[in-house]
Design an enzyme around this catalytic site. Structure first.
Site, PDB file in Angstrom:
ATOM      1  N   GLU A 176       1.863   9.677   0.697  1.00 42.34           N
ATOM      2  CA  GLU A 176       1.651   9.071   2.017  1.00 42.34           C
ATOM      3  C   GLU A 176       2.872   9.254   2.905  1.00 42.34           C
ATOM      4  O   GLU A 176       4.005   9.369   2.427  1.00 42.34           O
ATOM      5  CB  GLU A 176       1.338   7.581   1.884  1.00 42.34           C
ATOM      6  CG  GLU A 176       2.452   6.764   1.252  1.00 42.34           C
ATOM      7  CD  GLU A 176       2.167   5.282   1.262  1.00 42.34           C
ATOM      8  OE1 GLU A 176       2.101   4.723   2.380  1.00 42.34           O
ATOM      9  OE2 GLU A 176       2.020   4.706   0.175  1.00 42.34           O
ATOM     10  N   ARG A 187       7.008   0.014  10.185  1.00 47.18           N
ATOM     11  CA  ARG A 187       6.244   1.254   9.972  1.00 47.18           C
ATOM     12  C   ARG A 187       4.875   1.190  10.613  1.00 47.18           C
ATOM     13  O   ARG A 187       4.259   2.235  10.823  1.00 47.18           O
ATOM     14  CB  ARG A 187       6.113   1.535   8.475  1.00 47.18           C
ATOM     15  CG  ARG A 187       7.469   1.829   7.808  1.00 47.18           C
ATOM     16  CD  ARG A 187       7.273   1.992   6.315  1.00 47.18           C
ATOM     17  NE  ARG A 187       6.395   3.131   6.015  1.00 47.18           N
ATOM     18  CZ  ARG A 187       5.830   3.314   4.812  1.00 47.18           C
ATOM     19  NH1 ARG A 187       6.001   2.411   3.841  1.00 47.18           N
ATOM     20  NH2 ARG A 187       5.082   4.366   4.585  1.00 47.18           N
ATOM     21  N   ARG A 191      -1.037   5.891   8.878  1.00 45.36           N
ATOM     22  CA  ARG A 191      -0.490   6.748   7.834  1.00 45.36           C
ATOM     23  C   ARG A 191      -1.246   8.087   7.802  1.00 45.36           C
ATOM     24  O   ARG A 191      -2.398   8.191   8.210  1.00 45.36           O
ATOM     25  CB  ARG A 191      -0.628   6.113   6.439  1.00 45.36           C
ATOM     26  CG  ARG A 191       0.025   4.761   6.273  1.00 45.36           C
ATOM     27  CD  ARG A 191       1.547   4.904   6.185  1.00 45.36           C
ATOM     28  NE  ARG A 191       2.132   3.604   5.834  1.00 45.36           N
ATOM     29  CZ  ARG A 191       2.469   2.692   6.737  1.00 45.36           C
ATOM     30  NH1 ARG A 191       2.264   2.909   8.029  1.00 45.36           N
ATOM     31  NH2 ARG A 191       3.044   1.549   6.336  1.00 45.36           N
ATOM     32  N   HIS A 206      -4.064   0.734   7.884  1.00 44.88           N
ATOM     33  CA  HIS A 206      -3.316   0.471   6.642  1.00 44.88           C
ATOM     34  C   HIS A 206      -4.226   0.562   5.427  1.00 44.88           C
ATOM     35  O   HIS A 206      -4.389  -0.377   4.661  1.00 44.88           O
ATOM     36  CB  HIS A 206      -2.595  -0.894   6.710  1.00 44.88           C
ATOM     37  CG  HIS A 206      -1.485  -1.018   5.735  1.00 44.88           C
ATOM     38  ND1 HIS A 206      -1.604  -1.682   4.505  1.00 44.88           N
ATOM     39  CD2 HIS A 206      -0.193  -0.556   5.768  1.00 44.88           C
ATOM     40  CE1 HIS A 206      -0.473  -1.625   3.859  1.00 44.88           C
ATOM     41  NE2 HIS A 206       0.416  -0.962   4.626  1.00 44.88           N
TER      42      HIS A 206
END
Length: 215
Positions: A176, A187, A191, A206
Site C-alpha cells: 500500500e 495520511r 490509498r 481507508h
C-alpha cells in the site's frame, strides 16, 4: 464385213444360181461397197482436219519475257485495288499492339475497429480510468514506478487484505501507498494498493471499498 458382201446371207447367192450370174452379182456388190466407202471419206477427212495442230515450243527468252509482263500486270492491278496510305497514317495493327490500361479498383477503406468499451468491473470490483483519478493519485503512481522516495515510512508496507475485497493472493503480494489529501494533517483515507503483477487498486475510504485502476 458390210452386210451386202456377206454371200451366205444374201438371197440371190445360192447354190443353184448360174456361175455367170454369180460373177455379175459379185461385181455389182463390189461396186456398191466402193461407193459406200467413197461416201464416208469426206466425214473421215473432216474429222482428221478437226484435230488441233501442235504449236512449236517457246524459247526460254520468250517465256521469261512473257512472265515478266504478267508480273507487271498483276502488280499494277494490286496497286490500283489498294487504298492510298499517307506516311502519317497509323497502321491499324498499331492500335491493337498498344496495351490497354485497365482501371485499377480502389481498395475499400479499411474499417477502423470500434474502440472496445472499458469493462465496468474486474474481479468483482468497479473500475476507474487513470485520467479520472485525483492529481495526487497520479503522483503516487509515478513514485511507485520510480521506486520512491515516498513521503511516509508506511509506504511500501505489506497490505494484509483483511477485508477480503481484493482477489486472494499469498501473503506479501499486495503493498500500500499513501495518496495525500489536501487539507489533512495526517495520511488521510486515500490509498493506492499495488499487486506484484502490476495491478493497481484505489481506495478513498481507508480500505472500505476499492476500484481497479485502468490505464
Amino acid at each position: 464385213m458390210h452386210p451386202i458382201l456377206h454371200p451366205l446371207r444374201h438371197p440371190i447367192l445360192r447354190r443353184d444360181t448360174p456361175v455367170a450370174l454369180t460373177v455379175l452379182m459379185l461385181a455389182a456388190l463390189l461396186l456398191a461397197a466402193c461407193s459406200a466407202a467413197t461416201t464416208d471419206a469426206p466425214a473421215l477427212r473432216a474429222t482428221a482436219t478437226a484435230r488441233p495442230t501442235m504449236t512449236p515450243h517457246a524459247t526460254q527468252g520468250q517465256f521469261s519475257a512473257a512472265l515478266g509482263r504478267a508480273i507487271q500486270t498483276v502488280d499494277a492491278a494490286t496497286a490500283a485495288a489498294l487504298p492510298a496510305v499517307s506516311p502519317t497514317d497509323t497502321p491499324a495493327d498499331s492500335a491493337s499492339a498498344t496495351p490497354t490500361v485497365r482501371a485499377t479498383r480502389t481498395p475499400r477503406a479499411t474499417r477502423t475497429p470500434k474502440a472496445t468499451a472499458a469493462p465496468r468491473s474486474i474481479d468483482g470490483l468497479p473500475v476507474i480510468a487513470y485520467d479520472d483519478l485525483p492529481r495526487e493519485a497520479h503522483e503516487t503512481i509515478r513514485l511507485i514506478e520510480r521506486g520512491g522516495p515516498f513521503p511516509y515510512r508506511q509506504d511500501g508496507s505489506t497490505f494484509q487484505n483483511r477485508e477480503r475485497l481484493l482477489p486472494r493472493k499469498p501473503g506479501g503480494y499486495y503493498r500500500e501507498y499513501t495518496v495525500e489529501t489536501p487539507g489533512e494533517d495526517d495520511r488521510g483515507a486515500r490509498r493506492i494498493v499495488a499487486g506484484e503483477e502490476g495491478e493497481l487498486y484505489y481506495t478513498d475510504d481507508h480500505y472500505a471499498s476499492f476500484r481497479r485502476v485502468m490505464p
